[in-house]
Design a protein around this motif. Structure first.
Motif, PDB file in Angstrom:
ATOM      1  N   LYS A 150       0.868  -1.332   0.060  1.00 34.69           N
ATOM      2  CA  LYS A 150       0.138   0.082   0.167  1.00 34.69           C
ATOM      3  C   LYS A 150       0.917   1.464   0.052  1.00 34.69           C
ATOM      4  N   SER A 170       0.733   5.267   1.496  1.00 35.53           N
ATOM      5  CA  SER A 170      -0.163   6.025   2.632  1.00 35.53           C
ATOM      6  C   SER A 170      -0.788   7.230   2.109  1.00 35.53           C
ATOM      7  N   THR A 185       4.354   6.972   2.467  1.00 34.11           N
ATOM      8  CA  THR A 185       5.195   6.011   2.794  1.00 34.11           C
ATOM      9  C   THR A 185       4.819   4.684   2.389  1.00 34.11           C
ATOM     10  N   TYR A 186       5.521   4.025   1.607  1.00 35.43           N
ATOM     11  CA  TYR A 186       5.420   2.781   0.758  1.00 35.43           C
ATOM     12  C   TYR A 186       5.347   1.344   1.827  1.00 35.43           C
ATOM     13  N   THR A 187       4.402   0.679   1.945  1.00 34.56           N
ATOM     14  CA  THR A 187       4.521  -0.486   2.967  1.00 34.56           C
ATOM     15  C   THR A 187       4.942  -1.638   1.757  1.00 34.56           C
ATOM     16  N   ARG A 238       6.550  -5.724   1.592  1.00 36.59           N
ATOM     17  CA  ARG A 238       6.662  -7.026   2.268  1.00 36.59           C
ATOM     18  C   ARG A 238       7.739  -7.957   1.359  1.00 36.59           C
ATOM     19  N   GLU A 281       7.583  -6.784   6.912  1.00 30.19           N
ATOM     20  CA  GLU A 281       7.021  -5.651   6.099  1.00 30.19           C
ATOM     21  C   GLU A 281       8.014  -4.468   6.568  1.00 30.19           C
ATOM     22  N   HIS A 282       8.147  -3.477   5.524  1.00 34.26           N
ATOM     23  CA  HIS A 282       9.082  -2.447   5.944  1.00 34.26           C
ATOM     24  C   HIS A 282       8.260  -1.251   5.180  1.00 34.26           C
ATOM     25  N   GLY A 283       8.398   0.126   5.999  1.00 34.23           N
ATOM     26  CA  GLY A 283       7.803   1.274   5.605  1.00 34.23           C
ATOM     27  C   GLY A 283       8.942   2.176   4.677  1.00 34.23           C
ATOM     28  N   VAL A 334       9.829   5.657   2.787  1.00 34.05           N
ATOM     29  CA  VAL A 334       9.205   7.040   2.729  1.00 34.05           C
ATOM     30  C   VAL A 334       9.988   7.918   1.668  1.00 34.05           C
TER      31      VAL A 334
END
Length: 483
Positions: free
Chosen positions: A147, A149, A162-164, A166, A197-199, A201
């Motif tokens: 996803k 943000s 912010t991109y999530t 995995r 999972e990682h965020g 930015v």
């Protein structure tokens, strides 16, 4: 796999561990989703019943594998696993003794992005079931964009998205932000990302710290796993372009046009006269967010001579979806996208020549994809044209002055816009008071047309010229004459 085929496989004697047939039986019959290509392989085998039922063909396939005539395309680790699964060993250098080895395109064989595939030069129909083994240990790592943000970003106001992401393996994670022409404006690297999972930015700036022009930017994520395998999730290439329906366009008495987008999209808005000339482009595939949008317009044509807020108004509003997770930036209107690309030294790609091919489909999931989705984004503008009037002998005529019986109309492209149409043919249409009168098919400018004005009534008249490229771009200009 169909039950009859499964019974066929189960009943086949085969050799216990040394045959490719037995290896395929074990791989297909194992319960659960133990490895990602099992169901796809089952479907493929379901189409190869003739191969499955031929006992002699199974023996021939097994013999080919033992003889080293089915070289494996993929990492060394994958070859060793295949050797162990099949219970055979390939002689060193077997692939180089006159056998042509090539990797199957995964989409063309299994429709899956990860399987390691082997292929043989001869007897493909007999050995295919043995070769189409998906190896869990040699599979590419799974990396996915989950996803974003936000779908809009105000650059320069401490905004960020912010991109999530995995991933199922540890390694180096790279998030790239791409323009609509696939140029990388920014790379964000996470050097030691654990599985999970990682965020990541992005603040709307490029790799030089400068604000990007107002446009739409798409993410691409890559993982280089610790074991040397690589995985990619690129929605820029696999999503977007679907035409949106039910835009519900409406025009206000002031001229403003409103419309609704179910998803972020690129929008084209043109206005003109019913059955006549196109008189103005208000939006040329510019990106807009989902929801109700408003296009400001004063109701006049490109030249400011024709008030279109009448019953003859014709309005075109078309939109196609942006790629998944794309972000529309704003806050830097002074930066021109094409000038930005030129300053970066990026090449100017040509418009797509073959929309409708496998690489550029015109349908996805039962929805039509716009041809303009494959066009170069830095060309999203209409060409400017000039129209000059003169007597047949070449004496210039000022706008609004009485016109002679024959008027020479000279049409030319603006010098700064010639590049827009240099790769395609185009035609020039002439309209008087909004009605079509003549057309010249040509591939170059300037072009001259002799206009016979003797049939015009006394008073002022408007001559409109449309220059239309085969790529869909339209330049328009209107001039006034009197009789």
């Amino acid at each position: 796999m169909r039950p009859a085929d499964r019974r066929d496989l189960a009943a086949r004697p085969g050799r216990r561990h040394g045959t490719a047939a037995h290896a395929v039986q074990r791989a297909v019959a194992q319960p659960g989703d133990g490895w990602p290509g099992r169901r796809l392989l089952q479907q493929r085998l379901g189409l190869l019943r003739a191969v499955e039922r031929g006992r002699r063909r199974w023996r021939a396939a097994a013999a080919d594998v033992r003889a080293g005539q089915c070289p494996v395309a993929g990492p060394v680790r994958g070859r060793r696993v295949l050797h162990r699964v099949l219970g055979v060993r390939f002689a060193p250098g077997a692939a180089g003794r006159g056998w042509r080895t090539r990797a199957c395109r995964s989409a063309g064989v299994l429709g899956h992005s990860r399987p390691e595939v082997c292929i043989m030069k001869k007897r493909l129909s007999r050995a295919l079931a043995a070769c189409l083994l998906v190896l869990p240990l040699a599979a590419h790592p799974e990396v996915r964009l989950l996803k974003a943000s936000a779908s809009e970003l105000q650059v320069g106001r401490a905004g960020q998205v912010t991109y999530t992401v995995r991933t199922d393996k540890p390694g180096t994670l790279v998030l790239s932000l791409l323009t609509g022409d696939a140029d990388v404006v920014r790379r964000i690297v996470l050097p030691a990302a654990a599985a999970g999972e990682h965020g990541m930015v992005w603040d709307g700036r490029d790799d030089r710290g400068e604000r990007v022009p107002d446009e739409a930017y798409c993410p691409r994520v890559e993982l280089e796993a610790a074991d040397g395998t690589r995985g990619v999730d690129n929605p820029c290439a696999s999503t977007g372009g679907e035409l949106l329906d039910d835009l519900q366009p409406r025009i206000a008495p002031t001229g403003d046009i409103s419309y609704t987008l179910s998803q972020p999209a690129r929008v084209l808005i043109r206005v003109g006269l019913k059955g006549g000339a196109m008189l103005r482009s208000l939006s040329v595939w510019s990106p807009h967010p989902a929801g109700r949008n408003l296009q400001r317009w004063n109701g006049f044509d490109e030249s400011g001579l024709v008030d279109l807020r009448t019953d003859r108004l014709s309005m075109l509003v078309v939109a196609f979806r942006l790629p998944a997770f794309a972000v529309i930036t704003s806050g830097n209107p002074s930066a021109d996208y094409r000038s930005y690309r030129l300053a970066r030294g990026w090449p100017e790609p040509a418009d797509a020549a073959t929309p409708g091919s496998d690489a550029q489909p015109l349908e996805r999931g039962g929805r039509r994809i716009a041809r303009q989705h494959y066009m170069a984004r830095f060309k999203d503008r209409e060409p400017r044209i000039s129209v000059k009037l003169s007597t047949r002998d070449g004496a210039a005529l000022a706008q609004g002055t009485p016109a002679p019986d024959e008027v020479r109309v000279s049409v030319d492209l603006h010098p700064d816009d010639r590049w827009l149409l240099q790769e395609s043919l185009y035609e020039v249409g002439f309209f008087v008071d909004g009605s079509f009168v003549s057309e010249e098919e040509n591939g170059y400018t300037p072009i001259s047309w002799i206009w016979d004005t003797r049939g015009l009534s006394a008073g002022q008249h408007l001559l409109t010229v449309n220059l239309t490229g085969f790529s869909g771009r339209v330049g328009t200009r209107t001039v006034a004459v009197s009789r």
